[in-house]
Enzyme design. Structure first.
Site, PDB file in Angstrom:
ATOM      1  N   GLY A 259     -33.498 123.498  38.302  1.00 37.66           N
ATOM      2  CA  GLY A 259     -32.825 123.878  37.074  1.00 37.66           C
ATOM      3  C   GLY A 259     -31.355 124.135  37.325  1.00 37.66           C
TER       4      GLY A 259
ATOM      5  N   GLY B 153     -27.957 129.565  37.406  1.00 36.54           N
ATOM      6  CA  GLY B 153     -27.966 130.702  36.507  1.00 36.54           C
ATOM      7  C   GLY B 153     -29.142 130.789  35.571  1.00 36.54           C
ATOM      8  CB  THR B 154     -31.845 128.519  34.642  1.00 36.78           C
ATOM      9  OG1 THR B 154     -32.094 127.945  35.927  1.00 36.78           O
ATOM     10  CG2 THR B 154     -30.870 127.639  33.878  1.00 36.78           C
TER      11      THR B 154
ATOM     12  CE  LYS C  36     -32.289 126.990  40.625  1.00 39.64           C
ATOM     13  NZ  LYS C  36     -31.242 127.224  39.605  1.00 39.64           N
ATOM     14  CB  THR C  37     -32.886 133.579  42.930  1.00 42.93           C
ATOM     15  OG1 THR C  37     -32.275 132.380  43.430  1.00 42.93           O
ATOM     16  CG2 THR C  37     -33.036 134.566  44.074  1.00 42.93           C
TER      17      THR C  37
ATOM     18  CG  HIS D 103      -3.520 119.855  18.100  1.00 45.93           C
ATOM     19  ND1 HIS D 103      -3.269 118.606  18.629  1.00 45.93           N
ATOM     20  CD2 HIS D 103      -4.717 120.242  18.629  1.00 45.93           C
ATOM     21  CE1 HIS D 103      -4.274 118.260  19.433  1.00 45.93           C
ATOM     22  NE2 HIS D 103      -5.160 119.239  19.451  1.00 45.93           N
ATOM     23  CD  GLU D 104      -5.990 124.110  18.506  1.00 44.47           C
ATOM     24  OE1 GLU D 104      -7.196 123.952  18.230  1.00 44.47           O
ATOM     25  OE2 GLU D 104      -5.499 123.708  19.578  1.00 44.47           O
TER      26      GLU D 104
ATOM     27  CG  ASP E 199      -8.391 117.184  21.643  1.00 42.70           C
ATOM     28  OD1 ASP E 199      -9.273 117.935  22.085  1.00 42.70           O
ATOM     29  OD2 ASP E 199      -7.390 117.589  21.026  1.00 42.70           O
TER      30      ASP E 199
END
Length: 613
Positions: A196, A199-200, A202-203, A419-420, A496
């Site tokens: 995975g 940070g999901t 596992k440990t 632009h934003e 972009d």
């Protein structure tokens, strides 16, 4: 014959040899008569001694009056002292001071001191090199052994990965009650590979197994097997499995398996490493030697399964591969419930609202989000953490830290504002795009002069061609606004352009969405199984030069169409664009509600043209 039996036999032989040697020495002592020096002088004067041998301290010879002649030995005395004592008519003998201990110490003490200093220096060097407890422990396993009370983590602390947790709960139950699970002939899997993105959890899952199983848990990182010396990795693998077999039933957990199990010969440009291959070969041999009834389970975790050696992944070694993926919305709510237990929340803060704003976040990301929001509330001396703190924390994680000291000149601010707003207005107009959450011209991160945050309202797993085209139009909306208002193009749209071009090329070469090229996959999908694209070396092109030209033209056509579409939308709403940009220049930040209010203040719009925020 085992080692203990051999050890006892050598002890018996050494004892027998010592007894024989002692008996020989005693016999020799009995055969030699020790004479006082005064008696020796008398016998010598009478001519009763012969075959004399004079050394520094002793005089050896034979007593000729005895039949057969008998050996004798006497200790010499200084002549002057002997004459004085002889006049007194006393019996006297010589003696010598033993220097054996002094001689031994004169050799042993310097050797011991030198050896001790050498061991001290070597230990310091070994610690700096990460070799651990010294020279004699280099080949020993450095696995940490945990039991239930050590980890203090259970399956109740793991949320958002219910499928993976169910797989591991079964393993724990198998270890606790092997008879029930084996009643139909099944045996416990030899190895389970947790795969995975980083940070999901596992440990954390592995630590929860240690907390639930109530059996010895050997935890080690894949990088700890490979060291400076050749053969150390294979020796540590052997020692680890020997310890685990002695403590069975037990669980072995190898974190970051890719450091140890990289495919052999798969990366020729990176150079060879025989030590790693020896270590991997030893691991494969140990896995083959597993006894399914011994109660030994191997757990491993990696976020790069595509580079593992195929021999590791075959059936009979790692029997199961468990995907620990990014959580969906329900999983994020469960994870947030775990991390929010220690946070003091203001009324109205709901985990479901936070989960809706965090698609794609892993368990570690959510833990960091809660911590960041709590720190923000603490920094402003708030009594509780509000939803605004979580929103600000999301912006900090996604867009970076605010750079209010980065001053822009008035013209640059106007360009960034238009632009934003161009991004936001196109996103608000087109259906099927992600919700505009906030627009800001406050610089953030390393190179961002402004940002538009869009968050999806739900988790998506498929996208249509129309949705991809809309996404390209939103990406190019900022550039289209610059061209429309200032009749110029700036460097601010570089990212972009890159993203829009990538989408167009994927549509043409991978998804078969170009009518001219047909339903053909022209490029292999990049290795992005776990979210990070691996570098591709030596990829061969499987199409002709003419097809490559057609691909380039199709990609260019899609990008141009998206740009023209964004330009047309902004041309129709130029007044709204300028009004929103002016307000953004005043306030520096506009929320989704602010944008909706500005749209409603404008001229009437065509029905269905503006989607709801």
């Amino acid at each position: 014959m085992d080692k203990k039996t051999q050890f006892h036999i050598w002890y018996a032989l050494a004892a027998l040899f010592g007894i024989v040697l002692l008996q020989f020495a005693l016999t020799q002592m009995e055969q030699v008569q020790v004479l006082p020096y005064s008696d020796f002088k008398k016998l010598a004067a009478e001519g009763k001694v012969g075959d004399l041998t004079v050394t520094e301290h002793y005089i050896r010879g034979k007593l000729t009056e005895a039949q057969p002649p008998k050996d004798f030995v006497t200790t010499r005395v200084e002549p002057a002292v002997a004459d004085e004592l002889e006049k007194l008519g006393v019996t006297f003998s010589g003696g010598t001071e033993s220097s054996l201990l002094r001689d031994i110490l004169s050799w042993i003490v310097p050797v011991v001191v030198f050896f001790g200093l050498w061991m001290l220096v070597f230990r310091k060097i070994a610690e700096k090199q990460g070799l651990g407890g010294g020279f004699m422990t280099i080949g020993k396993s450095r696995a940490k052994v945990f039991v239930e009370k050590d980890t203090k983590v259970t399956f109740a602390d793991v949320a958002g990965v219910d499928e993976a947790k169910a797989e591991l709960i079964e393993i724990v139950n198998f270890l606790k009650d092997p008879q029930s699970y084996g009643r139909l002939g099944a045996h416990m899997p030899k190895g389970i590979l947790l795969v995975g993105p980083p940070g999901t959890g596992k440990t954390l899952l592995a630590r929860a197994v240690a907390g639930e199983a109530n059996v010895p848990f050997f935890s080690i990182s894949g990088s700890e097997f490979v060291e400076l010396f050749v053969g150390v990795g294979a020796a540590r693998v052997r020692d680890l499995f020997e310890q685990a077999r002695a403590a069975a039933p037990a669980i072995i957990f190898i974190d970051e398996l890719d450091a140890l199990g990289r495919a052999r010969g798969a990366f020729p440009l990176s150079g060879g490493h025989d030590e790693k291959e020896q270590t991997l070969n030893q691991l494969l041999a140990e896995l083959d030697g597993f006894d399914p009834t011994s109660g030994l389970v191997l757990l491993a975790a990696t976020n790069r399964p595509e580079i593992l050696d195929p021999a590791l992944l075959r059936a009979g070694r790692f029997d199961r591969q468990v995907l620990v993926d990014r959580p969906d919305r329900v999983g994020r709510v469960q994870i947030l419930n775990v991390h929010l237990k220690k946070a003091k929340l203001a009324p109205g803060v709901q985990p479901d609202d936070i989960a809706a704003l965090t698609p794609g976040f892993t368990g570690a990301d959510l833990a960091n989000l809660v911590n960041e929001a709590t720190l923000l509330a603490t920094r402003r001396n708030a009594p509780a953490v509000t939803m605004e703190d979580f929103t600000a924390a999301i912006e900090r994680i996604v867009a970076g830290l605010e750079k209010r000291n980065r001053l822009l000149n008035p013209q640059e601010r106007k360009v960034v504002a238009h632009h934003e707003i161009g991004h936001a207005l196109v996103a608000l107009t087109l259906p099927g795009t992600e919700t505009v959450h906030k627009v800001s011209i406050i610089p953030r991160g390393i190179g961002s002069l402004g940002y538009t945050i869009q968050r999806p309202t739900e988790d998506r797993y498929l996208m249509t061609r129309g949705e991809l085209e809309n996404r390209m139009a939103v990406l190019l909306g900022g550039r289209a606004a610059e061209r429309l208002i200032f009749d110029e193009l700036s460097t601010g749209a570089a990212d972009d352009l890159a993203k829009a071009t990538d989408i167009a090329r994927s549509m043409v070469t991978r998804f078969g969405m170009d009518e001219g090229l047909g339903q053909v996959a022209l490029d292999e999908a990049p290795s992005t199984f776990l979210g990070v694209q691996a570098p591709q070396f030596g990829m061969t092109r499987r199409y002709s030069e003419q097809t490559a030209r057609d691909i380039d033209e199709a990609v260019k056509r899609l990008v141009e169409q998206a740009f023209q579409r964004a330009t047309d939308i902004l041309q129709q709403r130029r007044t709204t664009l300028e009004r929103m940009a002016a307000r953004l220049l005043e306030t520096e930040t506009l929320t989704g509600a602010d944008l909706k209010a500005l749209l409603e203040d404008g001229p009437p719009r065509e029905a269905g043209q503006l989607r709801a925020i």
